[in-house]
Scaffold this motif. Structure first.
Motif, mmCIF file in Angstrom:
data_model
loop_
_atom_site.group_PDB
_atom_site.id
_atom_site.type_symbol
_atom_site.label_atom_id
_atom_site.label_comp_id
_atom_site.label_asym_id
_atom_site.label_seq_id
_atom_site.Cartn_x
_atom_site.Cartn_y
_atom_site.Cartn_z
ATOM 1 N N LEU A 132 0.838 -1.207 0.000
ATOM 2 C CA LEU A 132 0.000 0.000 0.000
ATOM 3 C C LEU A 132 0.868 1.251 0.000
ATOM 4 O O LEU A 132 0.664 2.177 -0.795
ATOM 5 N N ARG A 133 1.861 1.266 0.892
ATOM 6 C CA ARG A 133 2.739 2.448 0.980
ATOM 7 C C ARG A 133 3.506 2.652 -0.324
ATOM 8 O O ARG A 133 3.625 3.767 -0.830
ATOM 9 N N GLN A 159 1.097 3.741 -3.255
ATOM 10 C CA GLN A 159 0.634 5.118 -3.085
ATOM 11 C C GLN A 159 1.720 6.101 -3.499
ATOM 12 O O GLN A 159 1.459 7.091 -4.177
ATOM 13 N N ALA A 210 -5.281 -8.829 -1.488
ATOM 14 C CA ALA A 210 -5.478 -7.409 -1.162
ATOM 15 C C ALA A 210 -4.531 -6.556 -2.017
ATOM 16 O O ALA A 210 -4.936 -5.549 -2.606
ATOM 17 N N MET A 253 -5.756 -6.380 -5.526
ATOM 18 C CA MET A 253 -6.852 -5.413 -5.683
ATOM 19 C C MET A 253 -6.315 -3.983 -5.715
ATOM 20 O O MET A 253 -6.829 -3.140 -6.452
ATOM 21 N N TYR A 254 -5.282 -3.674 -4.896
ATOM 22 C CA TYR A 254 -4.669 -2.338 -4.973
ATOM 23 C C TYR A 254 -4.214 -2.039 -6.399
ATOM 24 O O TYR A 254 -4.442 -0.951 -6.928
ATOM 25 N N MET A 271 -7.263 -1.574 -8.716
ATOM 26 C CA MET A 271 -8.072 -0.413 -8.374
ATOM 27 C C MET A 271 -7.342 0.877 -8.749
ATOM 28 O O MET A 271 -7.932 1.779 -9.354
ATOM 29 N N LEU A 272 -6.055 0.968 -8.424
ATOM 30 C CA LEU A 272 -5.291 2.172 -8.759
ATOM 31 C C LEU A 272 -5.136 2.324 -10.268
ATOM 32 O O LEU A 272 -5.033 3.441 -10.777
#
Lengths: 327, 327
Positions: free
Chosen positions: B108-109, B112, B158, B161-162, B165-166
């Motif tokens: 995630l980090r 992003q 998960a 999906m990141y 989705m991004l």
């Protein structure tokens, strides 16, 4: 429903919108209810939601992921209703790590401890239709592909997988209700991100005209909170291994503009105005949604009983926002 | 493949098994390769995997989720191959939070920051067939339901999906390769949890007879690492929005006992013995698996080129464990 009389029942997120409605009903049914809720700002928890309950409800102001959550609570629970979580999609975009911490990390810690101290316990988890993202087809059944459009959907789906995985390996006996727009008393009207119905009710409570994003032709199937409470009660009383997800939907698919117009009329507020989506709003808009809830209807005998107009009237009465009546 | 000549390429997890094979090939193709890998114990990273490279490869010993990961690396990358992660299913059961931290929180980090500093950059993520859990049908295509049997599968999904989705919101241009049993040089034979092929090669390297769990009739489609590197290269050079996952599979579905018998024969080690699953092993066994890789074949022209026997001979030669030859 006799199933809950004298049962020890745990409700995580039990000071929140759906959780408090559920806790109050359980207490009324004779259950020994313990609510776990630290009232994390933005998550909709509010101690006032349980004020005036004629039956005692024990409140533990603790995070579900905290190591000091009393073990006895987990060991003694006959059923766990797991509603703790952040529901705001917009907040998840602004602070994805916060959403991950609340919706996934805390759930992992909670479920691990629960499986350890009370293997095989019945759990009903509050999932979300957001995991489906933009529907590939309508109505959406539980076999629909999972492709969420925001972090909240990703993190709620991770928690959903925990429930199923731990159940299919015999550590829990969980099922997941995938909720669509729920409305009714105890919605946190002044907390952003609680969904379009909360936003509508907030505006109506101020006597303001509703705003419809885009052309308002997106379908939604709002479901009244009492009906959702019924679904939790049925699911909590049934063992359903292998673990599965159930869609929860309203009695009728309505266009958002129909919803807005009807709610405005019933509240005695002028007709809605139309407004464009912001770019950020557009990025998490899923277009039309309409749940196929035939699985829970078939397996647990649930269906939504409250017509939309009746549910809105009850909600407006709760919030005392029927302008015509007050005029 | 000309696509990579003089391109800046980032390989996360580039000291690991597949990552190092990919980094070496990219350098050979004329790419400017930067590897990010902190060699988290258990994840298979080993600086020796890049030793002796005839081409320079820049190594940054940093966690992908660390705030001090240099921004310039993200900004300057033409393509990102994202292979950082923990692969051990058993470790994920023993330490779920560690697996979550490595496979989800760090991703995630990283994603992003990547989306922020380099919006729209091409990313190829190393996913896993483990997200499918116990197959509902064979061969497994990408529409197969997602129901992982362990924490590793949940956390890798998960992260999957990141990526999707991004990408679907225009922040990245990612695709995901869902890998099945990959084998070949640079497998970390002495690190537990690197899969059945690593376990087999480790035993053969010690001259020990292989152990087959259960009746050995479970199907697997092992794929040689060079073929997987080809898939990454093809995927990195193609834009494939809308973001999608591609199954990667071997040329042939084989029973585990066939795999064990053939590998033993080629290594010059006595025939395998049969053993029962432990309860924990059984809980994460997915039975038979066999990938339908027709999507990537159709869309990117990839198929596995290396027959199993040829790949095993190359692997045995790499690890110098052909007993007959040494006898």
């Amino acid at each position: 429903m006799k199933a809950y009389s004298n049962q020890n029942v745990l409700v995580t997120g039990g000071l929140g919108f759906i959780g408090s409605n559920l806790a109050l009903r359980l207490a009324e049914l004779g259950a020994q209810v313990t609510v776990i809720d630290p009232c994390i700002p933005g998550c909709g928890g509010n101690p006032a939601n349980l004020h005036g309950s004629p039956f005692p409800i024990h409140v533990v102001p603790c995070d579900i992921g905290a190591p000091d959550l009393p073990t006895a609570l987990l060991r003694d629970a006959d059923v766990v209703f797991n509603l703790a979580g952040e529901v705001s999609h917009m907040a998840s975009i602004q602070e994805p790590e916060r959403d991950l911490a609340i919706n996934t990390v805390a759930q992992l810690r909670f479920l691990q401890r629960l499986a350890h101290h009370h293997p095989g316990v019945r759990v009903v988890f509050a999932g979300t239709r957001q995991v489906y993202g933009v529907p590939d087809y309508l109505p959406v059944d539980e076999s629909h592909p999972i492709h969420p459009v925001d972090f909240n959907g990703v993190h709620k789906y991770a928690a959903t997988m925990y429930h199923h995985m731990l159940s299919n390996s015999g550590q829990l006996d969980a099922c997941v209700l995938r909720l669509t727009n729920v409305y009714g008393p105890h919605l946190s009207l002044h907390t952003p991100g609680q969904g379009v119905l909360a936003a509508f009710l907030r505006k109506l409570s101020l006597g303001e005209r509703l705003e419809i994003l885009g052309d308002g032709r997106q379908l939604r199937d709002p479901v009244y909170v009492d009906d959702v409470v019924d679904a939790f009660l049925l699911a909590g009383a049934a063992a359903t291994l292998p673990s599965r997800s159930y869609n929860i939907g309203g009695p009728q698919a309505l266009e958002l503009r129909q919803i807005a117009i009807l709610a405005s009329e019933l509240a005695g507020v002028d007709a809605p105005v139309y407004r464009e989506f912001s770019a950020e709003q557009k990025s998490i808009d899923i277009g039309s949604y309409w749940a196929d809830f035939s699985r829970i209807q078939r397996e647990l005998g649930w269906s939504p009983a409250t017509p939309f107009a009746a549910g809105i009237v009850k909600s407006l009465d709760h919030y005392r926002i029927r302008m015509a009546a007050h005029a």
